[in-house]
Write a protein that holds these residues in place. Structure first.
Motif, PDB file in Angstrom:
ATOM      1  N   GLU A   1      31.204  30.748   4.427  1.00  0.00           N
ATOM      2  CA  GLU A   1      30.670  32.079   4.728  1.00  0.00           C
ATOM      3  C   GLU A   1      31.054  33.117   3.675  1.00  0.00           C
ATOM      4  O   GLU A   1      30.631  34.276   3.766  1.00  0.00           O
ATOM      5  CB  GLU A   1      31.162  32.531   6.101  1.00  0.00           C
ATOM      6  N   LEU A   2      31.839  32.711   2.715  1.00  0.00           N
ATOM      7  CA  LEU A   2      32.300  33.653   1.707  1.00  0.00           C
ATOM      8  C   LEU A   2      31.119  34.118   0.845  1.00  0.00           C
ATOM      9  O   LEU A   2      30.332  33.299   0.359  1.00  0.00           O
ATOM     10  CB  LEU A   2      33.345  32.969   0.822  1.00  0.00           C
ATOM     11  N   PRO A   3      30.959  35.422   0.668  1.00  0.00           N
ATOM     12  CA  PRO A   3      29.845  35.925  -0.151  1.00  0.00           C
ATOM     13  C   PRO A   3      29.938  35.398  -1.588  1.00  0.00           C
ATOM     14  O   PRO A   3      31.022  35.129  -2.102  1.00  0.00           O
ATOM     15  CB  PRO A   3      30.037  37.451  -0.121  1.00  0.00           C
ATOM     16  N   SER A   4      28.792  35.271  -2.203  1.00  0.00           N
ATOM     17  CA  SER A   4      28.761  34.743  -3.570  1.00  0.00           C
ATOM     18  C   SER A   4      29.483  35.651  -4.553  1.00  0.00           C
ATOM     19  O   SER A   4      29.943  35.201  -5.605  1.00  0.00           O
ATOM     20  CB  SER A   4      27.311  34.558  -4.019  1.00  0.00           C
ATOM     21  N   ASN A   5      29.578  36.934  -4.211  1.00  0.00           N
ATOM     22  CA  ASN A   5      30.255  37.880  -5.107  1.00  0.00           C
ATOM     23  C   ASN A   5      31.718  38.098  -4.728  1.00  0.00           C
ATOM     24  O   ASN A   5      32.354  39.051  -5.181  1.00  0.00           O
ATOM     25  CB  ASN A   5      29.525  39.225  -5.124  1.00  0.00           C
ATOM     26  N   ALA A   6      32.265  37.234  -3.902  1.00  0.00           N
ATOM     27  CA  ALA A   6      33.672  37.368  -3.494  1.00  0.00           C
ATOM     28  C   ALA A   6      34.572  37.185  -4.709  1.00  0.00           C
ATOM     29  O   ALA A   6      34.236  36.443  -5.644  1.00  0.00           O
ATOM     30  CB  ALA A   6      34.011  36.323  -2.439  1.00  0.00           C
ATOM     31  N   PRO A   7      35.710  37.882  -4.739  1.00  0.00           N
ATOM     32  CA  PRO A   7      36.635  37.745  -5.879  1.00  0.00           C
ATOM     33  C   PRO A   7      37.014  36.287  -6.107  1.00  0.00           C
ATOM     34  O   PRO A   7      37.199  35.516  -5.162  1.00  0.00           O
ATOM     35  CB  PRO A   7      37.842  38.582  -5.442  1.00  0.00           C
ATOM     36  N   ALA A   8      37.141  35.926  -7.363  1.00  0.00           N
ATOM     37  CA  ALA A   8      37.426  34.535  -7.721  1.00  0.00           C
ATOM     38  C   ALA A   8      38.757  34.060  -7.141  1.00  0.00           C
ATOM     39  O   ALA A   8      38.891  32.907  -6.717  1.00  0.00           O
ATOM     40  CB  ALA A   8      37.434  34.387  -9.237  1.00  0.00           C
ATOM     41  N   ASP A   9      39.755  34.966  -7.110  1.00  0.00           N
ATOM     42  CA  ASP A   9      41.057  34.539  -6.606  1.00  0.00           C
ATOM     43  C   ASP A   9      41.019  34.275  -5.103  1.00  0.00           C
ATOM     44  O   ASP A   9      41.703  33.380  -4.609  1.00  0.00           O
ATOM     45  CB  ASP A   9      42.130  35.576  -6.943  1.00  0.00           C
ATOM     46  N   VAL A  10      40.206  35.050  -4.383  1.00  0.00           N
ATOM     47  CA  VAL A  10      40.062  34.832  -2.944  1.00  0.00           C
ATOM     48  C   VAL A  10      39.403  33.479  -2.687  1.00  0.00           C
ATOM     49  O   VAL A  10      39.845  32.700  -1.829  1.00  0.00           O
ATOM     50  CB  VAL A  10      39.236  35.961  -2.298  1.00  0.00           C
ATOM     51  N   ARG A  11      38.348  33.194  -3.446  1.00  0.00           N
ATOM     52  CA  ARG A  11      37.663  31.913  -3.292  1.00  0.00           C
ATOM     53  C   ARG A  11      38.606  30.747  -3.630  1.00  0.00           C
ATOM     54  O   ARG A  11      38.652  29.741  -2.919  1.00  0.00           O
ATOM     55  CB  ARG A  11      36.424  31.863  -4.184  1.00  0.00           C
ATOM     56  N   GLU A  12      39.367  30.914  -4.696  1.00  0.00           N
ATOM     57  CA  GLU A  12      40.274  29.843  -5.098  1.00  0.00           C
ATOM     58  C   GLU A  12      41.340  29.576  -4.032  1.00  0.00           C
ATOM     59  O   GLU A  12      41.667  28.425  -3.737  1.00  0.00           O
ATOM     60  CB  GLU A  12      40.936  30.196  -6.433  1.00  0.00           C
ATOM     61  N   GLN A  13      41.879  30.643  -3.452  1.00  0.00           N
ATOM     62  CA  GLN A  13      42.893  30.480  -2.413  1.00  0.00           C
ATOM     63  C   GLN A  13      42.338  29.719  -1.215  1.00  0.00           C
ATOM     64  O   GLN A  13      43.000  28.818  -0.666  1.00  0.00           O
ATOM     65  CB  GLN A  13      43.421  31.848  -1.971  1.00  0.00           C
ATOM     66  N   LEU A  14      41.110  30.054  -0.804  1.00  0.00           N
ATOM     67  CA  LEU A  14      40.489  29.368   0.327  1.00  0.00           C
ATOM     68  C   LEU A  14      40.193  27.912  -0.012  1.00  0.00           C
ATOM     69  O   LEU A  14      40.367  27.017   0.831  1.00  0.00           O
ATOM     70  CB  LEU A  14      39.207  30.083   0.746  1.00  0.00           C
ATOM     71  N   GLU A  15      39.744  27.671  -1.217  1.00  0.00           N
ATOM     72  CA  GLU A  15      39.437  26.297  -1.628  1.00  0.00           C
ATOM     73  C   GLU A  15      40.690  25.427  -1.612  1.00  0.00           C
ATOM     74  O   GLU A  15      40.677  24.289  -1.145  1.00  0.00           O
ATOM     75  CB  GLU A  15      38.804  26.290  -3.028  1.00  0.00           C
ATOM     76  N   VAL A  16      41.794  25.977  -2.131  1.00  0.00           N
ATOM     77  CA  VAL A  16      43.064  25.233  -2.153  1.00  0.00           C
ATOM     78  C   VAL A  16      43.539  24.970  -0.727  1.00  0.00           C
ATOM     79  O   VAL A  16      43.972  23.858  -0.391  1.00  0.00           O
ATOM     80  CB  VAL A  16      44.126  26.007  -2.953  1.00  0.00           C
ATOM     81  N   ALA A  17      43.444  26.005   0.143  1.00  0.00           N
ATOM     82  CA  ALA A  17      43.891  25.851   1.527  1.00  0.00           C
ATOM     83  C   ALA A  17      43.032  24.836   2.275  1.00  0.00           C
ATOM     84  O   ALA A  17      43.549  24.009   3.044  1.00  0.00           O
ATOM     85  CB  ALA A  17      43.842  27.203   2.241  1.00  0.00           C
TER      86      ALA A  17
END
Length: 391
Positions: free
Chosen positions: A155-171
């Motif tokens: 559900e993360l928007p495509s323009n979400a900050p890269a660090d936020v996306r990375e944290q979720l991906e790792v988790a």
């Protein structure tokens, strides 16, 4: 509160405490080979049970004692330990801890994640859950966490900050790894021991054990909630000891100096980490000062005075491992352990007076029989000791 076959919490090399865990964990990660399922095999009453490995002993009311040990033995005595009667137990696994809510209702836990219940003072026991159920609880809990993380990532928007996306991906990736591990545990079957059980003043039952197992029931064992994900224990350190304080707080302690406390019967937990990399096997509360005492490997002991945040290490000058302890009628505290160790403190656990069993055998648990005598439980069963040995 696995020695040889499993002393309440120790290895032979260091005493009573980790042995409980040691033997139980030897088969972890391998498929069960035994043809006999000890979770489905009733314990065989034995006249020799009182001389076998015993890991816990509990006083119920004024006159009754209940002890647990290897081969599913649960023994009761109503004559200060002179004679013992075996209970009818539906399993033959080693039982590590017992606790009663009142003179009739009690619970016992042990190897392979078993939880037992009695409603007649220990004469007859029924199995509530075992490691199969607990493994499924853990899988469902971790799967739900993984699904939630993946949904948030999707559900993360495509323009979400890269660090936020990375944290979720790792988790999310870590959660899926945990799901795979939990699925493997389900396939292997029950193998992880439970180490301790307590009952809160409201009747909530809480059990703890190896690899961060932590569960509670608010309806006398009919339903269970898995609490392992609610404490800060990402490495799944073993949880060895539980304590209910005078005010109803729940304390749990284990490996790597891990200590957690809950004031809402396990719904939430606060870490009270000890600056110590070893294991804690026993917890006590001083009745007058409310100081919390934690004892563990190779003579290590710590005290946390009421209202303070920093644990104080106690200079014991001992190398023996402490396994558990008891608060005596006069308010003093007494702990037992390996190599026959019995140690008593009259000053809020700031100093210890040490005596030893003549046979030098390790003790797993202790109760006070009367004003003059202790009853120790451990290797080769029971042993009485006079309090007069403490000068």
């Amino acid at each position: 509160m696995l020695f040889f076959a499993r002393f309440k919490r120790t290895r032979l090399a260091v005493g009573v405490a980790s042995a409980t865990l040691g033997a139980a964990l030897l088969t972890l990660g391998t498929a069960p080979q035994a043809k006999v399922d000890l979770l489905e095999t009733p314990a065989i009453p034995s006249v020799n049970a009182k001389r076998s490995l015993l890991l816990d002993i509990e006083r119920i009311g004024a006159n009754k004692l209940v002890a647990t040990g290897e081969f599913g033995q649960i023994l009761t005595s109503t004559d200060q330990g002179d004679t013992w009667t075996p209970g009818k137990v539906p399993v033959s696994v080693t039982l590590t801890s017992v606790m009663f809510a009142n003179e009739a209702l009690g619970y016992a836990v042990g190897h392979d994640g078993v939880v037992l219940k009695t409603e007649d003072g220990g004469a007859n026991w029924v199995k509530l859950i075992d490691g199969n159920t607990i493994n499924q609880f853990i899988l469902e809990t971790i799967q739900a966490k993984a699904d939630d993380l993946q949904a948030r990532l999707d559900e993360l928007p495509s323009n979400a900050p890269a660090d936020v996306r990375e944290q979720l991906e790792v988790a999310a990736e870590e959660a899926m790894f945990q799901v795979d591990t939990a699925q493997g545990d389900v396939e292997v079957g029950p193998s992880k021991p439970l180490m301790d059980v307590v009952v809160t003043p409201t009747g909530t039952v809480i059990v703890a054990g190896a690899y961060g197992q932590l569960l509670k029931s608010t309806d006398q064992g009919a339903n269970w909630t898995y609490l392992g994900g609610r404490i800060q224990n990402p490495n799944n350190y073993h949880l060895n000891a539980l304590l209910i304080t005078k005010t109803g707080e729940v304390w749990v302690a284990g490996e790597q100096g891990s200590v957690f406390v809950s004031s809402d019967e396990g719904e939430s937990w606060t870490a009270k980490k000890i600056d110590y990399d070893g294991s804690i096997f026993g917890l006590l509360e001083a009745p007058s000062t409310r100081t919390i005492v934690a004892v563990g490997l190779r003579g290590h002991a710590f005290r946390l005075p009421f209202g303070e945040q920093q644990w104080q290490e106690v200079s014991t000058n001992l190398r023996e491992t402490f396994s558990s302890g008891v608060v005596l009628e006069d308010g003093s505290m007494l702990v037992v352990g390996s190599r026959g160790l019995v140690a008593k403190s009259n000053d809020d656990f700031q100093t210890l007076q040490v005596v030893r069993r003549q046979d030098k055998l390790p003790s797993a648990a202790v109760v006070q029989l009367n004003q003059n005598q202790l009853l120790l439980a451990g290797m080769r069963g029971f042993k009485t000791m006079s309090l007069s040995e403490f000068k």
